[in-house]
Write a protein that holds these residues in place. Structure first.
Motif, short mmCIF file in Angstrom:
data_model
loop_
_atom_site.label_atom_id
_atom_site.label_comp_id
_atom_site.label_asym_id
_atom_site.label_seq_id
_atom_site.Cartn_x
_atom_site.Cartn_y
_atom_site.Cartn_z
N THR A 13 0.61 -1.01 0.31
CA THR A 13 0.13 -0.07 -0.11
C THR A 13 0.73 1.46 0.15
O THR A 13 0.20 2.35 -0.83
CB THR A 13 -0.80 -0.03 1.66
N TYR A 179 -1.18 7.70 -7.89
CA TYR A 179 -2.12 8.12 -7.76
C TYR A 179 -3.22 8.49 -8.17
O TYR A 179 -2.86 8.89 -9.53
CB TYR A 179 -0.58 9.46 -7.69
N THR A 200 -4.39 10.68 -3.92
CA THR A 200 -4.79 9.77 -2.45
C THR A 200 -3.61 9.09 -3.70
O THR A 200 -3.96 8.19 -4.67
CB THR A 200 -5.78 9.23 -3.49
N ALA A 202 -3.02 4.33 -3.37
CA ALA A 202 -3.53 3.39 -3.64
C ALA A 202 -3.04 2.36 -4.21
O ALA A 202 -2.31 2.26 -5.34
CB ALA A 202 -4.59 3.80 -4.03
N SER A 207 -6.13 2.36 0.26
CA SER A 207 -5.61 3.71 -0.36
C SER A 207 -5.94 4.70 1.13
O SER A 207 -6.40 3.92 1.96
CB SER A 207 -6.52 4.79 -0.59
#
Length: 254
Positions: A13, A179, A200, A202, A207
């Motif tokens: 992650t 992203y 963000t 992910a 995320s």
């Protein structure tokens, strides 16, 4: 003390956030005791080989560190209400510079790597855990550059933020993440120039909201990244006091 992680997302992650994966990333309000210091190795240099016996081959001399850069780095006690750690990266974090799938977005991928940009001479990293806001983790790094290259870092990032609003994919050591929603956001700094954005990150279905601030002060580049590891989906922001103190130390270091 070492601030412990509470957010249990897979390592992948944050594969593209290696600078955040310091010993204290995943900060929370809880702490645990630091690991005890290791005892000296009886087979080390203190235990000399018998007279006349060949000793171990000499190790190469370590590279001299940039003293000015070291003075620029945040230390425990610099920021009341925060725990600062100089521990190394989490060993599960990949090493190197992520590669973006879009050329225009490569500066944004670079900023998540071991160095903010490949042209950096040297980089020192710190992990910062807030004792005021549960879960807030900040990575702070200072890198030395030739001043012309430092200027290019900020210029390229501004262009990349403008060009990559719809997002991009980046890969490092065969680990890939995305992203999304790259957005420029205002952030006040006392540096020569700066750029700030949110995105963000992910991977593997998990995320995290990330805020990134990059500031140039002369030939130094400060990189600050924040996320909430207690609730990764919540918005996080680099605290103004952290940015101010980091820039203050860079200026005082000369």
């Amino acid at each position: 003390m070492r601030i412990t992680a509470r957010f249990k997302a897979p390592a992948t992650t944050f594969a593209l956030l290696p600078a955040l994966l310091l010993g204290v990333v995943g900060c929370s309000s809880g702490t645990d005791a630091a690991a005890p210091a290791k005892s000296p190795d009886p087979k080390g240099s203190a235990a000399a080989a018998p007279s006349g016996a060949p000793g171990p081959a000499a190790s190469p001399a370590p590279k001299a560190k940039d003293a000015r850069l070291e003075r620029s780095a945040l230390e425990q006690g610099d920021l009341p209400g925060y725990q600062v750690s100089a521990q190394g990266k989490n060993p599960s974090a990949p090493t190197g510079q992520p590669q973006a799938d879009k050329k225009a977005c490569q500066p944004l991928a670079d900023i998540m790597g071991d160095k903010p940009d490949p042209a950096a001479h040297e980089t020192v990293n710190r992990g910062i855990g807030s004792q005021k806001q549960v879960g807030l983790a900040v990575s702070a790094s200072v890198s030395s550059y030739d001043e012309s290259d430092a200027k290019k870092v900020v210029s390229r990032l501004r262009e990349a933020v403008a060009a990559c609003g719809s997002g991009f994919t980046a890969t490092v050591q065969k680990q890939t993440g995305t992203y999304r929603d790259v957005k420029a956001v205002p952030f006040r700094t006392a540096g020569d120039e700066s750029v700030s954005w949110t995105t963000t990150a992910a991977a593997e279905g998990v995320s995290a909201q990330v805020h990134v601030v990059v500031v140039r002060e002369g030939s130094s580049v400060v990189r600050l990244m924040a996320l909430n590891v207690a609730a990764a989906g919540q918005k996080a922001a680099v605290p103004q006091e952290v940015a101010d103190k980091q820039l203050e130390k860079v200026r005082k270091a000369g």
